[in-house]
Write a protein that holds these residues in place. Structure first.
Motif, PDB file in Angstrom:
ATOM      1  N   MET B   1      -3.504  -5.874  -1.367  1.00 42.39           N
ATOM      2  CA  MET B   1      -3.005  -4.963  -2.413  1.00 42.39           C
ATOM      3  C   MET B   1      -2.109  -5.737  -3.379  1.00 42.39           C
ATOM      4  O   MET B   1      -1.362  -6.603  -2.976  1.00 42.39           O
ATOM      5  N   ASN B   2      -2.223  -5.433  -4.630  1.00 44.18           N
ATOM      6  CA  ASN B   2      -1.422  -6.074  -5.651  1.00 44.18           C
ATOM      7  C   ASN B   2       0.070  -5.887  -5.368  1.00 44.18           C
ATOM      8  O   ASN B   2       0.519  -4.754  -5.157  1.00 44.18           O
ATOM      9  N   PRO B   3       0.862  -6.993  -5.352  1.00 52.33           N
ATOM     10  CA  PRO B   3       2.286  -6.867  -4.985  1.00 52.33           C
ATOM     11  C   PRO B   3       3.050  -5.904  -5.876  1.00 52.33           C
ATOM     12  O   PRO B   3       3.925  -5.173  -5.390  1.00 52.33           O
ATOM     13  N   ASP B   4       2.748  -5.881  -7.182  1.00 50.21           N
ATOM     14  CA  ASP B   4       3.464  -4.974  -8.078  1.00 50.21           C
ATOM     15  C   ASP B   4       3.193  -3.521  -7.706  1.00 50.21           C
ATOM     16  O   ASP B   4       4.102  -2.689  -7.712  1.00 50.21           O
ATOM     17  N   THR B   5       1.932  -3.232  -7.393  1.00 47.56           N
ATOM     18  CA  THR B   5       1.563  -1.859  -7.007  1.00 47.56           C
ATOM     19  C   THR B   5       2.271  -1.472  -5.727  1.00 47.56           C
ATOM     20  O   THR B   5       2.777  -0.353  -5.579  1.00 47.56           O
TER      21      THR B   5
END
Lengths: 123, 122
Positions: B1-5
């Motif tokens: 999963m995208n770290p920012d998300t």
């Protein structure tokens, strides 16, 4: 050495370097270091030093209000959370800021900045 | 999963839990977790939950202004938040900054290893 004392010493060294010899900051970062400055992301010591040298002010003075630190895990890292104000030449009022550093130990017994996040605190 | 998300999802969950069901924050910390709240240091789930539930206000609402995140090495994520904290009856919200160091748990979720909170006075 007491971790709080280490954090405080590092922070003072960092801002003294920033305020008197900004180019010298390149020595406090390494290739894998990351900086997020007001939302803009930069990676690597050279790029980070270039970003900081290109900020739209020649002179500045950081005044630190608070320094908090905690160990970040088994690798010997240290998280440092700073709040303070940034006085720019010619500006009447200083800017408030918060900044967090994740310091990692170097073989020489010092620390480098692996993670660096800076935000101004607007009123 | 995208770290920012991931960071955004975590921050949303954290403050929603804080504002609606503060005692449930315990599920987001572990035995080795550390909290420094306005300079006061606590360690472990019980002590941290006790500190947060003993703050001098029953109700509050966090409004997040900025979220920045970076990988911390060894699979962790650093999250840096700024925002404001509205207390009932107070005319003006308090400004705050908070940083979290999140580590992954086997079920695919995260817990807070490090948490540092500071109010930003004018």
């Amino acid at each position: 050495m007491d971790p709080d004392a280490v954090a405080k010493a590092f922070v003072e060294h960092y801002y003294r370097t920033f305020d008197s010899n900004r180019a010298g900051l390149v020595n406090l970062y390494q290739e894998g270091s990351m900086l997020t400055f007001e939302g803009a992301k930069t990676q690597g010591a050279q790029a980070i030093a270039a970003k900081l040298a290109s900020l739209p002010f020649q002179q500045c003075m950081h005044n630190i209000s608070t320094v908090d630190c905690q160990p970040s895990g088994p690798a010997g890292g240290m998280l440092v959370f700073v709040s303070g104000s940034l006085q720019l030449a010619g500006e009447q009022h200083p800017l408030k800021f918060s900044q967090m550093f994740h310091l990692m130990p170097t073989p020489q017994g010092s620390f480098f900045v692996l993670n660096d996040i800076f935000r101004l605190n607007y009123a | 999963m995208n770290p920012d998300t991931l960071a955004m999802a975590f921050v949303g969950l954290y403050y929603e839990t804080f504002d609606k069901s503060r005692a449930d924050l315990g599920s987001l910390y572990r035995q080795g977790s550390m909290l420094t709240f306005e300079g006061v240091k606590k360690k472990g789930v019980e002590a941290i939950v006790a500190k947060l539930t003993s703050l001098p206000f029953q109700q509050c609402q966090h409004n997040v202004s900025t979220i920045d995140c970076q990988p911390s090495g060894a699979g962790g994520i650093l999250v840096f938040v700024s925002g404001s904290l509205q207390l009932p009856g107070e005319q003006y919200p308090l400004k705050f900054s908070e940083m979290f160091h999140l580590l992954g748990i086997p079920q695919g979720s995260f817990y807070v290893l490090n948490d540092i909170f500071r109010l930003n006075y004018a």
